[in-house]
Design a protein around this motif. Structure first.
Motif, mmCIF file in Angstrom:
data_model
loop_
_atom_site.group_PDB
_atom_site.id
_atom_site.type_symbol
_atom_site.label_atom_id
_atom_site.label_comp_id
_atom_site.label_asym_id
_atom_site.label_seq_id
_atom_site.Cartn_x
_atom_site.Cartn_y
_atom_site.Cartn_z
ATOM 1 N N ARG A 137 0.836 -1.206 0.000
ATOM 2 C CA ARG A 137 0.000 0.000 0.000
ATOM 3 C C ARG A 137 0.873 1.259 0.000
ATOM 4 N NH1 ARG A 137 -5.508 1.638 2.139
ATOM 5 N NH2 ARG A 137 -5.196 3.839 2.527
ATOM 6 N N SER A 138 1.884 1.249 0.842
ATOM 7 C CA SER A 138 2.778 2.408 0.925
ATOM 8 C C SER A 138 3.490 2.636 -0.408
ATOM 9 C CB SER A 138 3.805 2.163 2.041
ATOM 10 O OG SER A 138 4.865 3.062 1.958
ATOM 11 N N ARG A 139 3.949 1.553 -1.009
ATOM 12 C CA ARG A 139 4.661 1.678 -2.283
ATOM 13 C C ARG A 139 3.720 2.172 -3.393
ATOM 14 N NH1 ARG A 139 9.980 2.254 -4.094
ATOM 15 N NH2 ARG A 139 9.545 2.543 -6.291
ATOM 16 N N LEU A 140 2.493 1.697 -3.375
ATOM 17 C CA LEU A 140 1.534 2.143 -4.395
ATOM 18 C C LEU A 140 1.268 3.644 -4.254
ATOM 19 C CD1 LEU A 140 -1.032 -0.805 -4.498
ATOM 20 C CD2 LEU A 140 0.309 0.040 -6.447
ATOM 21 N N ALA A 141 1.165 4.106 -3.017
ATOM 22 C CA ALA A 141 0.928 5.539 -2.796
ATOM 23 C C ALA A 141 2.105 6.349 -3.332
ATOM 24 C CB ALA A 141 0.718 5.811 -1.306
ATOM 25 N N PHE A 142 3.301 5.854 -3.076
ATOM 26 C CA PHE A 142 4.512 6.512 -3.570
ATOM 27 C C PHE A 142 4.513 6.546 -5.095
ATOM 28 C CE2 PHE A 142 8.994 5.967 -4.963
ATOM 29 C CZ PHE A 142 9.500 7.178 -4.515
ATOM 30 N N ALA A 143 4.173 5.400 -5.702
ATOM 31 C CA ALA A 143 4.180 5.309 -7.168
ATOM 32 C C ALA A 143 3.137 6.247 -7.783
ATOM 33 C CB ALA A 143 3.917 3.864 -7.599
ATOM 34 N N VAL A 144 2.004 6.380 -7.126
ATOM 35 C CA VAL A 144 0.959 7.286 -7.620
ATOM 36 C C VAL A 144 1.518 8.716 -7.661
ATOM 37 C CG1 VAL A 144 -1.204 8.425 -6.941
ATOM 38 C CG2 VAL A 144 -1.055 5.920 -6.958
ATOM 39 N N ASN A 145 2.145 9.114 -6.576
ATOM 40 C CA ASN A 145 2.716 10.465 -6.548
ATOM 41 C C ASN A 145 3.811 10.632 -7.587
ATOM 42 O OD1 ASN A 145 1.332 12.099 -4.457
ATOM 43 N ND2 ASN A 145 1.916 10.400 -3.139
ATOM 44 N N CYS A 146 4.668 9.631 -7.730
ATOM 45 C CA CYS A 146 5.734 9.695 -8.754
ATOM 46 C C CYS A 146 5.116 9.873 -10.136
ATOM 47 C CB CYS A 146 6.571 8.423 -8.763
ATOM 48 S SG CYS A 146 7.643 8.283 -7.357
ATOM 49 N N GLU A 236 -7.687 11.472 -7.514
ATOM 50 C CA GLU A 236 -8.526 12.150 -8.497
ATOM 51 C C GLU A 236 -7.731 13.184 -9.294
ATOM 52 O OE1 GLU A 236 -12.896 12.658 -7.182
ATOM 53 O OE2 GLU A 236 -11.740 12.965 -5.359
ATOM 54 N N PRO A 237 -7.301 12.824 -10.492
ATOM 55 C CA PRO A 237 -6.683 13.816 -11.353
ATOM 56 C C PRO A 237 -7.752 14.598 -12.112
ATOM 57 C CG PRO A 237 -6.508 11.659 -12.346
ATOM 58 C CD PRO A 237 -7.253 11.464 -11.055
ATOM 59 N N GLU A 238 -7.426 15.800 -12.486
ATOM 60 C CA GLU A 238 -8.344 16.614 -13.280
ATOM 61 C C GLU A 238 -7.492 17.405 -14.265
ATOM 62 O OE1 GLU A 238 -11.730 16.372 -12.591
ATOM 63 O OE2 GLU A 238 -12.094 17.581 -14.370
ATOM 64 N N LEU A 255 -2.622 3.093 -14.148
ATOM 65 C CA LEU A 255 -2.750 1.725 -13.632
ATOM 66 C C LEU A 255 -1.534 0.888 -14.010
ATOM 67 C CD1 LEU A 255 -6.548 0.943 -14.199
ATOM 68 C CD2 LEU A 255 -5.368 1.225 -12.014
ATOM 69 N N LYS A 256 -1.127 0.995 -15.259
ATOM 70 C CA LYS A 256 0.025 0.199 -15.710
ATOM 71 C C LYS A 256 1.299 0.622 -14.975
ATOM 72 C CE LYS A 256 -1.770 -0.818 -20.337
ATOM 73 N NZ LYS A 256 -1.400 -2.133 -20.855
ATOM 74 N N TYR A 257 1.467 1.912 -14.788
ATOM 75 C CA TYR A 257 2.680 2.437 -14.139
ATOM 76 C C TYR A 257 2.799 1.934 -12.700
ATOM 77 C CZ TYR A 257 5.959 5.999 -12.317
ATOM 78 O OH TYR A 257 7.010 6.660 -11.720
ATOM 79 N N VAL A 258 1.709 2.081 -11.940
ATOM 80 C CA VAL A 258 1.818 1.723 -10.519
ATOM 81 C C VAL A 258 1.928 0.210 -10.326
ATOM 82 C CG1 VAL A 258 0.705 3.840 -9.708
ATOM 83 C CG2 VAL A 258 -0.693 1.804 -10.073
ATOM 84 N N LEU A 259 1.272 -0.567 -11.192
ATOM 85 C CA LEU A 259 1.373 -2.025 -11.057
ATOM 86 C C LEU A 259 2.761 -2.505 -11.472
ATOM 87 C CD1 LEU A 259 -2.194 -3.091 -12.248
ATOM 88 C CD2 LEU A 259 -1.318 -2.955 -9.908
ATOM 89 N N PHE A 423 -8.377 3.947 -4.095
ATOM 90 C CA PHE A 423 -7.041 3.453 -3.722
ATOM 91 C C PHE A 423 -7.112 2.059 -3.090
ATOM 92 C CE2 PHE A 423 -3.173 3.687 -0.869
ATOM 93 C CZ PHE A 423 -2.279 3.477 -1.898
ATOM 94 N N GLU A 424 -8.101 1.818 -2.245
ATOM 95 C CA GLU A 424 -8.190 0.480 -1.625
ATOM 96 C C GLU A 424 -8.508 -0.588 -2.665
ATOM 97 O OE1 GLU A 424 -9.366 3.184 -0.187
ATOM 98 O OE2 GLU A 424 -7.891 3.203 1.440
ATOM 99 N N ARG A 425 -9.323 -0.239 -3.658
ATOM 100 C CA ARG A 425 -9.604 -1.240 -4.699
ATOM 101 C C ARG A 425 -8.328 -1.536 -5.486
ATOM 102 N NH1 ARG A 425 -15.802 -0.098 -6.662
ATOM 103 N NH2 ARG A 425 -16.644 -0.025 -4.550
#
Ligand code: 4AD
Ligand code: MG
Length: 451
Positions: A137-146, A236-238, A255-259, A423-425
């Motif tokens: 979860r922590s890594r996914l949050a980091f990847a989202v921000n990156c 939520e990006p806009e 989705l592809k990037y974070v996975l 994010f949880e999904r």
């Protein structure tokens, strides 16, 4: 300074004397010395410590250590003769910081059910599975921000307390000061916890160009399912100057990037899930990274479902919202791939979605993934003042209250679009956890909010 076990295991050899802080997982005595397995949360693996009988507190303390005790161990790293580990720590000292009574400590060596662990949410991160979820979860949050920062998106902290119900579904929790009178509300008007940061993100998109918000979201839906929480996090990006097409592209890339990132960064944790939680998980994730997502209009999806050789609980016809069973049928049975469904009927979608030329549908898109169903919901927004006003009237939305939102269409309006990724999904999908309550540290659901 103590060293994290993950670092030690990565470096393998040659680091000499180190100090490790952690919790005992097991102790095994063999004649004149003891093996301790220590975990410090930095990684799935434990560090094996050899505590020799010659240590000053050996008889008094070390031989009494049990699961859950906290210790500070200083010693020398040495190559391990044992299989399955490269290094072990020959202790020069083992300081017991906190005891854990083995008679009452709930985490014994056996495997506990995830349901049981939910009843001890204050202790469950000490288990292999929940520790691994926490790191992923922590890594996914980091990847989202990156992902967003690399693309020059500006992060905006949208409010948690709000006076607007973005989704218009009446699922808001009310916020009031203790003892506040109905006619003199603290904020001047009725306020609640946000169900989405979208409307405020739109404000900033029309100044900063492309923004994202990533924060807690609250919904008082009374749905006790394995995919719903009353408190969850949403990304939520806009984007201004963007239509549905570019919106779908961004969501797919995200989705592809974070996975891809967790596939590379969390190998050990994903291997655990692949073995114990969802067989084939790693292959599934790699497939999502590699494959093109299927695109399908709502109308085609309805046709597909009507022709399906399955008895759905909820019958499908054009104009009704897709249920989870329908979403999962499409993504799991028919396409076996993420599916983007577009162009939903205007009548089942919120007022802010852009009305298409046919007058019947809106430029909406949902992304469905196997095992979950809807993971992303988004749309192009209605940028035409007159059309938006009409949609608000039809939906019974008070235009006065949303005058600020209408201002965005009065002054320098632009086509714009965005989406929400639950994010949880996402964490559920990445870990294979079948229940969403396993992927948030302290789940909040109807009737349940301990800690
Ligand atoms: O589809 P939703 O309701 O979309 C919106 O809120 C838009 N305002 C987003 C936007 O366009 N900026 O929610 C978006 C996503 C869903 O696809 C789902 O992944 C997640 O949020 N979600 C939930 N996750 C956990 N528990 C719940 N109760 C959820 N409700 C929605
Ligand atoms: Mg939705």
């Amino acid at each position: 300074m103590a060293k994290r076990i993950q670092k030690i295991l990565q470096e393998k050899q040659g680091t000499g004397r180190v100090t490790v802080n952690g919790w005992v997982r097991t102790r095994r005595d063999t004649g004149s010395f003891s093996f301790l397995e220590i975990n410090d949360g930095s990684c799935l693996a434990n560090l094996q410590v050899i505590a020799d009988g010659s240590l000053a507190n050996y008889d008094e303390e070390i031989t009494r250590l049990s699961a859950g005790c906290s210790v500070i161990v200083t010693g020398d790293l040495q190559e391990s003769p044992a299989k399955g580990q490269d290094v072990e720590l020959q202790a020069a000292s083992v300081e017991v910081v906190g005891w854990a009574d083995p008679e009452t400590y709930p985490l014994q060596k056996k495997r506990h059910s995830l349901e049981f662990l939910r009843s001890i949410s204050h202790l469950r991160p000490r288990t292999n599975a929940l520790g691994a979820v926490t790191r992923v979860r922590s890594r996914l949050a980091f990847a989202v921000n990156c992902f967003f920062q690399e693309r020059d998106f500006v992060q905006v902290h949208t409010p948690i307390i709000t006076t607007s119900d973005c989704e218009g579904a009446g699922e808001m929790f009310q916020v009031a000061a203790t003892g506040e009178k109905k006619d003199t509300p603290f904020f001047g008007s009725a306020a609640g916890l946000t169900v989405s940061g979208q409307l405020q993100a739109e404000v900033y998109a029309q100044a900063m160009g492309q923004v994202y918000t990533f924060g807690p979201t609250f919904r008082a839906e009374n749905s006790n399912t394995s995919r719903h929480l009353a408190e969850f996090w949403m990304i939520e990006p806009e984007m201004a100057f963007c239509d549905l097409e570019c919106n779908m592209e961004l969501a797919t890339e995200l989705l592809k990037y974070v996975l891809q990132d967790v596939l590379l960064s969390c190998k050990e944790d994903l291997a655990l899930f692949d073995t114990f939680i969802e067989k084939g998980l790693v292959q599934k994730l790699q497939g999502v990274v590699d494959k093109k997502f299927v695109h399908l209009t709502y109308s085609d999806a309805v046709e597909e479902l009507q022709n399906a050789d399955t008895n759905f609980e909820y019958p499908v016809e054009w104009g009704v919202d897709l249920q989870s069973e329908h979403e999962r049928y499409l993504t799991e049975q028919v396409y076996k791939s993420p599916v983007i469904v577009t162009d939903y009927p205007a009548s089942i979608k919120p007022f802010y979605m852009r009305v298409s030329d046919d007058g019947k549908t809106v430029a909406a898109m949902d992304i469905l993934v196997p095992g979950i169903g809807e993971i992303v919901g988004g749309s192009q927004r209605e940028e035409r003042l007159d059309v938006l006003e009409r949609r608000m009237e039809d939906a019974g939305v008070d235009k006065q209250e949303y005058d600020w939102y209408l201002d965005l269409r009065r002054y320098g309006t632009v086509p714009h679009a965005g989406f929400g990724l639950g994010f949880e999904r996402l964490v559920q999908f990445a870990t294979g956890m079948s229940n969403i309550r396993e992927v948030i540290p302290f789940p909040r659901t109807p009737g349940f909010a301990p800690c």
